[in-house]
Design a protein around this motif. Structure first.
Motif, mmCIF file in Angstrom:
data_model
loop_
_atom_site.group_PDB
_atom_site.id
_atom_site.type_symbol
_atom_site.label_atom_id
_atom_site.label_comp_id
_atom_site.label_asym_id
_atom_site.label_seq_id
_atom_site.Cartn_x
_atom_site.Cartn_y
_atom_site.Cartn_z
ATOM 1 N N ALA A 170 -5.531 70.694 50.206
ATOM 2 C CA ALA A 170 -4.199 70.091 50.133
ATOM 3 C C ALA A 170 -4.166 69.230 48.879
ATOM 4 O O ALA A 170 -5.196 68.726 48.432
ATOM 5 C CB ALA A 170 -3.920 69.247 51.371
ATOM 6 N N GLY A 207 -1.802 66.178 46.550
ATOM 7 C CA GLY A 207 -0.730 65.197 46.536
ATOM 8 C C GLY A 207 -0.536 64.655 45.135
ATOM 9 O O GLY A 207 -1.489 64.584 44.363
ATOM 10 N N GLN A 221 4.537 63.450 46.912
ATOM 11 C CA GLN A 221 4.580 64.732 47.606
ATOM 12 C C GLN A 221 3.174 65.214 47.922
ATOM 13 O O GLN A 221 2.286 65.129 47.080
ATOM 14 C CB GLN A 221 5.281 65.758 46.722
ATOM 15 N N THR A 222 2.974 65.699 49.134
ATOM 16 C CA THR A 222 1.734 66.381 49.484
ATOM 17 C C THR A 222 2.084 67.765 50.001
ATOM 18 O O THR A 222 3.151 67.972 50.598
ATOM 19 C CB THR A 222 0.922 65.616 50.559
ATOM 20 N N SER A 223 1.190 68.723 49.730
ATOM 21 C CA SER A 223 1.413 70.084 50.205
ATOM 22 C C SER A 223 0.076 70.782 50.401
ATOM 23 O O SER A 223 -0.944 70.394 49.836
ATOM 24 C CB SER A 223 2.307 70.859 49.237
ATOM 25 N N ILE A 272 -0.744 73.771 41.297
ATOM 26 C CA ILE A 272 0.522 73.271 40.745
ATOM 27 C C ILE A 272 0.851 74.153 39.555
ATOM 28 O O ILE A 272 0.057 74.278 38.631
ATOM 29 C CB ILE A 272 0.412 71.790 40.322
ATOM 30 N N ARG A 307 0.655 75.411 57.032
ATOM 31 C CA ARG A 307 1.230 75.253 55.692
ATOM 32 C C ARG A 307 2.305 74.168 55.742
ATOM 33 O O ARG A 307 3.145 74.166 56.642
ATOM 34 C CB ARG A 307 1.818 76.566 55.206
ATOM 35 N N GLN A 341 4.647 70.944 53.318
ATOM 36 C CA GLN A 341 5.064 70.226 52.114
ATOM 37 C C GLN A 341 5.872 69.041 52.612
ATOM 38 O O GLN A 341 6.841 69.212 53.351
ATOM 39 C CB GLN A 341 5.899 71.103 51.194
ATOM 40 N N THR A 342 5.452 67.835 52.228
ATOM 41 C CA THR A 342 6.117 66.639 52.740
ATOM 42 C C THR A 342 6.109 65.525 51.701
ATOM 43 O O THR A 342 5.247 65.486 50.833
ATOM 44 C CB THR A 342 5.446 66.149 54.048
ATOM 45 N N SER A 343 7.059 64.642 51.827
ATOM 46 C CA SER A 343 7.074 63.442 50.993
ATOM 47 C C SER A 343 6.654 62.226 51.824
ATOM 48 O O SER A 343 6.715 61.101 51.347
ATOM 49 C CB SER A 343 8.463 63.227 50.388
#
Length: 157
Positions: A53, A55, A63-65, A79, A113, A115-117
């Motif tokens: 993961a 960030g 953001q982390t994903s 990225i 899976r 994706q979050t802020s």
């Protein structure tokens, strides 16, 4: 007159056979250079398959994903744009869910899976808080991380 037409025809065929491979080679090189244009690559040089993961700060938001599954001696493009900030944070775990590296920045991850802020109150958001490792990319627009048994190393591309 027929001899001239036959000669020009042979020359045309010869040029097609000569020029076609050159055009194919050039298009392959151009296609390859576009595909390699990743801005953060992570290479797994450990003895285990790694789930990763990442960030990073994007403007005022964080953001982390995840997840990228990276096989042994494989790399993943994580990225695909110029790195938005100097510091990138990574969290790596083995297939049993055990963290591989010590981290100092608590961020949120999902079990699938994601994706979050969200960077705090992870449990209230249905996420888990884990410690990410901070990576200083030295403001390079492109960076490669090497996950090794003893730690993480990086270099500008």
């Amino acid at each position: 007159m027929y001899a001239i037409q036959g000669s020009s025809r042979r020359i045309g065929i010869f040029l097609r056979w000569l020029v076609a491979p050159v055009i194919l080679a050039l298009s392959a090189m151009l296609g390859t250079s576009v595909a390699v244009h990743a801005e953060l690559s992570v290479c797994n040089q450990t003895y285990d398959v790694v789930n990763l993961a990442v960030g990073y700060q994007r403007g005022a938001d964080f953001q982390t994903s995840g997840w990228w599954t990276i096989g042994v001696n494989q790399c993943a493009n994580v990225i695909r744009e110029d790195l938005p900030s100097r510091y990138v944070f990574v969290y790596a775990e083995d297939v049993f869910g055990q963290s591989l590296f010590q981290g100092g920045r608590s961020l949120c991850i999902g079990t699938k899976r994601f994706q979050t802020s969200a960077i705090d109150q992870c449990w209230q958001r249905g996420l888990m808080g884990v410690d990410f490792t901070e990576i200083d990319t030295q403001q390079s627009p492109r960076w490669t991380l090497f996950l090794r048994q003893g730690g993480i190393e990086g270099s500008a591309d």
